[in-house]
Design an enzyme around this catalytic site. Structure first.
Site, PDB file in Angstrom:
ATOM      1  N   GLU A 109       0.881  -1.177   0.000  1.00  0.00           N
ATOM      2  CA  GLU A 109       0.000   0.000   0.000  1.00  0.00           C
ATOM      3  C   GLU A 109       0.912   1.218   0.000  1.00  0.00           C
ATOM      4  O   GLU A 109       1.356   1.677   1.051  1.00  0.00           O
ATOM      5  CB  GLU A 109      -0.863   0.019   1.269  1.00  0.00           C
ATOM      6  CG  GLU A 109      -1.888  -1.072   1.353  1.00  0.00           C
ATOM      7  CD  GLU A 109      -3.025  -0.895   0.359  1.00  0.00           C
ATOM      8  OE1 GLU A 109      -3.092   0.162  -0.307  1.00  0.00           O
ATOM      9  OE2 GLU A 109      -3.839  -1.817   0.233  1.00  0.00           O
ATOM     10  N   CYS A 130      -2.291   9.146   2.003  1.00  0.00           N
ATOM     11  CA  CYS A 130      -1.814   8.612   0.718  1.00  0.00           C
ATOM     12  C   CYS A 130      -2.800   8.889  -0.414  1.00  0.00           C
ATOM     13  O   CYS A 130      -2.406   9.017  -1.564  1.00  0.00           O
ATOM     14  CB  CYS A 130      -1.504   7.132   0.823  1.00  0.00           C
ATOM     15  SG  CYS A 130      -2.870   6.179   1.480  1.00  0.00           S
TER      16      CYS A 130
HETATM   17  P1  NAD Z   1       9.579   7.384   4.977  1.00  0.00           P
HETATM   18  O1  NAD Z   1       9.378   6.688   3.696  1.00  0.00           O
HETATM   19  O2  NAD Z   1      10.959   7.565   5.499  1.00  0.00           O
HETATM   20  O3  NAD Z   1       8.784   6.601   6.113  1.00  0.00           O
HETATM   21  C1  NAD Z   1       7.453   6.170   5.968  1.00  0.00           C
HETATM   22  C2  NAD Z   1       7.250   4.994   6.913  1.00  0.00           C
HETATM   23  O4  NAD Z   1       7.944   3.861   6.425  1.00  0.00           O
HETATM   24  C3  NAD Z   1       7.786   5.257   8.323  1.00  0.00           C
HETATM   25  O5  NAD Z   1       6.761   5.068   9.252  1.00  0.00           O
HETATM   26  C4  NAD Z   1       8.934   4.266   8.543  1.00  0.00           C
HETATM   27  O6  NAD Z   1       8.877   3.624   9.792  1.00  0.00           O
HETATM   28  C5  NAD Z   1       8.729   3.237   7.464  1.00  0.00           C
HETATM   29  N1  NAD Z   1      10.020   2.827   6.890  1.00  0.00           N
HETATM   30  C6  NAD Z   1      10.974   3.627   6.370  1.00  0.00           C
HETATM   31  N2  NAD Z   1      12.021   2.901   5.952  1.00  0.00           N
HETATM   32  C7  NAD Z   1      11.727   1.599   6.218  1.00  0.00           C
HETATM   33  C8  NAD Z   1      12.413   0.362   6.021  1.00  0.00           C
HETATM   34  N3  NAD Z   1      13.612   0.296   5.420  1.00  0.00           N
HETATM   35  N4  NAD Z   1      11.817  -0.775   6.462  1.00  0.00           N
HETATM   36  C9  NAD Z   1      10.599  -0.741   7.045  1.00  0.00           C
HETATM   37  N5  NAD Z   1       9.905   0.390   7.237  1.00  0.00           N
HETATM   38  C10 NAD Z   1      10.458   1.549   6.839  1.00  0.00           C
HETATM   39  O7  NAD Z   1       8.880   8.796   4.830  1.00  0.00           O
HETATM   40  P2  NAD Z   1       8.421   9.949   5.835  1.00  0.00           P
HETATM   41  O8  NAD Z   1       9.323  11.146   5.698  1.00  0.00           O
HETATM   42  O9  NAD Z   1       8.144   9.441   7.200  1.00  0.00           O
HETATM   43  O10 NAD Z   1       7.028  10.303   5.170  1.00  0.00           O
HETATM   44  C11 NAD Z   1       6.895  10.920   3.969  1.00  0.00           C
HETATM   45  C12 NAD Z   1       6.711   9.984   2.812  1.00  0.00           C
HETATM   46  O11 NAD Z   1       6.156   8.751   3.264  1.00  0.00           O
HETATM   47  C13 NAD Z   1       5.711  10.554   1.831  1.00  0.00           C
HETATM   48  O12 NAD Z   1       6.350  11.024   0.690  1.00  0.00           O
HETATM   49  C14 NAD Z   1       4.754   9.423   1.554  1.00  0.00           C
HETATM   50  O13 NAD Z   1       4.968   8.879   0.281  1.00  0.00           O
HETATM   51  C15 NAD Z   1       5.112   8.332   2.463  1.00  0.00           C
HETATM   52  N6  NAD Z   1       4.020   7.868   3.293  1.00  0.00           N
HETATM   53  C16 NAD Z   1       3.052   7.143   2.708  1.00  0.00           C
HETATM   54  C17 NAD Z   1       2.010   6.686   3.469  1.00  0.00           C
HETATM   55  C18 NAD Z   1       0.893   5.889   2.870  1.00  0.00           C
HETATM   56  O14 NAD Z   1      -0.116   5.691   3.509  1.00  0.00           O
HETATM   57  N7  NAD Z   1       1.009   5.372   1.664  1.00  0.00           N
HETATM   58  C19 NAD Z   1       1.966   6.970   4.817  1.00  0.00           C
HETATM   59  C20 NAD Z   1       2.991   7.723   5.401  1.00  0.00           C
HETATM   60  C21 NAD Z   1       4.036   8.140   4.627  1.00  0.00           C
END
Ligand code: NAD
Length: 479
Positions: free
Chosen positions: A250, A284
């Site tokens: 997702e 999202c």
């Molecule tokens: P990010 O991608 O660093 O983190 C998003 C989430 O993914 C965090 O909660 C983190 O714990 C998890 N994550 C990150 N790296 C991981 C890894 N290697 N293994 C497992 N989990 C991992 O981004 P951010 O700065 O926190 O948020 C912004 C970006 O995140 C946005 O551009 C957006 O695309 C995305 N986002 C998407 C959703 C969604 O519902 N699709 C939700 C939150 C954030």
């Protein structure tokens, strides 16, 4: 303040990490530290997976009726603690309390829906080509699940994984976001109190990349479910490939919102602004590219600004707040960069465009016009309170522009013209399409994207199926 006690849940026991590592958790509305979150060590993660493996042996055999009863009990326990859980969600994530309560309430619906649907994991009998041969298709829980979820919906992101896994008969180790751990822990406590056997549900935290690398390198998990960004999703899918772990992804989106000139402009603007600034745009499926038919562009923009001006930004715990802070300071820099780039590429900032002059990670609700397709914000997911508008001339043009990116999560249109709606139904490349509303998610309908926004659905009968495997059994007694 009565914030949740932060602990790991491993094999039925609440505890700290065996190496005593931890990190602070912040309230993004005040930037104050509200808790200290333990990290799981590799040994803790190993224990979690082994307990999942052991518990799976009996949980998969537990009648679905009993699994549903435990899920129902957990929901009742969460209802008893409703205000406290919702308040803690607002404290750790920032969204207005009314949104936190709504999220918890829908989250309980999701759990209950999965609990009931678990009773309907039907197989089928297939008539055979020979006398005396019986052909049975059965659905079985896939096995231990690992899940990683983002911070933007601390209830929903967690219950969509836990609900589906437990109802299907799977065990699960989930790593919720380190930024919003309290809500997930409260949900975990409700399940333990409700009688969930040890090892069926583990909750771990740590450095995300280290936790996911360790868990994916094990041969125990049979399924990975992730909610988060596209780059992290791609990375996890590669890790999962090594052990052929099945995935549900997702991921992020970049949703076009198309406004056609046959529509009631004020109504469309009101619905669009509510959808855009919900959770400060950190959703999202948030509408992120506003494409308006050129004959109504000025009037629509005026109506958007009028509605956006009504938004009261503040601490989510204050009653009249409509929009809270961003999740953390790092996101302010990201918003500034989007706005700066839009201006450089010729856009006008009609309102907002900067961080707010107050403590906390607050960014003003921002409306920009003449934002062309070459601006960064029209190509990368903004995940914040930025509303960029541009105009279009024809239906064909707007469909092309809506489909131009690799994302394919949600898409919105405002029109009552049946021909246009028909065209959008067949041509729009998105897992979710809403016409004249921004509602794309309910417990009983499948939620998920296509293209780089991921694959697999959560919710609906598809959501349960994601945790099941299909097996075929052929039997004959004619020997
Ligand atoms: P990010 O991608 O660093 O983190 C998003 C989430 O993914 C965090 O909660 C983190 O714990 C998890 N994550 C990150 N790296 C991981 C890894 N290697 N293994 C497992 N989990 C991992 O981004 P951010 O700065 O926190 O948020 C912004 C970006 O995140 C946005 O551009 C957006 O695309 C995305 N986002 C998407 C959703 C969604 O519902 N699709 C939700 C939150 C954030």
């Amino acid at each position: 303040m009565n914030y949740e006690k932060l602990e790991l849940l491993i094999n039925g026991t609440w505890r700290s990490g065996s190496e005593n590592k931890s990190e602070p958790v912040y309230n993004p509305a005040t930037n104050e530290i509200i808790g200290d979150l333990p990290h799981a060590s590799k040994n803790d993660l190993k224990e979690a997976l082994e307990s999942n493996k052991e518990a799976f042996k009996s949980w998969k055999k537990e009648p679905s009726l009993n699994r549903q009863k435990i899920i129902e009990n957990a929901c009742r326990i969460l209802e008893d603690k409703f205000d406290r859980v919702a308040t803690n969600l607002t404290i750790e994530m920032g969204k207005p309390l009314v949104e936190a309560k709504m999220e918890l309430s829908v989250g309980l619906d999701v759990l209950r829906w999965y609990g009931e649907e678990g009773k309907r994991a039907y197989g089928r009998l297939v008539p055979s080509r020979m006398n005396g041969l019986s052909q049975t298709v059965i659905k079985e829980p896939i096995g231990p699940v690992i899940a990683f979820v983002a911070w933007n919906f601390p209830v929903m992101n967690v219950v969509r994984k836990i609900g589906g896994a437990l109802a299907a008969g799977c065990t699960i180790t989930i790593k919720p976001s380190e930024e919003t751990p309290g809500t997930a822990i409260a949900i975990g406590r409700a399940f333990v109190e409700a009688g969930l056997p040890p090892g069926v549900l583990n909750i771990v935290f740590g450095v995300p990349s280290e936790v996911s690398e360790y868990l994916c390198s094990s041969s125990i998990p049979r399924k990975l479910s992730f909610t988060g960004s596209v780059p992290v999703g791609k990375h996890l899918q590669k890790l999962a490939a090594e052990n052929m772990i099945r995935c549900t992804m997702e991921l992020g989106g970049h949703s076009p919102l198309m406004v056609f000139d046959d529509i009631d402009i004020k109504k469309a603007a009101k619905i669009s602004v509510a959808g855009k600034f919900r959770n400060a745009g950190q959703v999202c499926v948030s509408p992120t590219r506003f494409l308006v038919q050129d004959s109504i562009k000025d009037k629509f923009t005026e109506a958007i600004i009028e509605e956006t001006n009504k938004i009261k930004v503040g601490n989510g715990l204050e009653e009249d707040t409509n929009m809270g802070p961003l999740i953390a300071e790092r996101r302010i820099d990201v918003m500034n960069e989007f706005v700066k780039d839009a201006i450089e590429s010729g856009a006008n900032v009609e309102m907002g465009g900067n961080r707010m002059n107050r403590v906390g990670s607050f960014f003003s609700p921002t409306v920009m016009t003449d934002v062309k397709d070459n601006a960064k914000i029209m190509n990368e997911e903004p995940f914040g309170p930025l509303l960029p508008i541009d105009s279009f001339k024809s239906v064909d043009e707007v469909i092309d522009r809506a489909n131009r990116l690799d994302f394919g999560l949600a898409s919105y249109a405002f029109t009552n013209d049946p021909k246009i709606i028909d065209n959008l139904r067949s041509e729009i490349q998105a897992g979710l399409l809403a016409v004249n509303s921004t509602v794309v998610s309910t417990p009983e309908t499948p939620f998920g994207g296509i293209k780089h926004s991921g694959y697999g659905s959560e919710g609906g009968i598809e959501g349960l199926d994601a945790f099941l495997v299909t097996r075929f059994i052929s039997e004959t007694y004619n020997i």
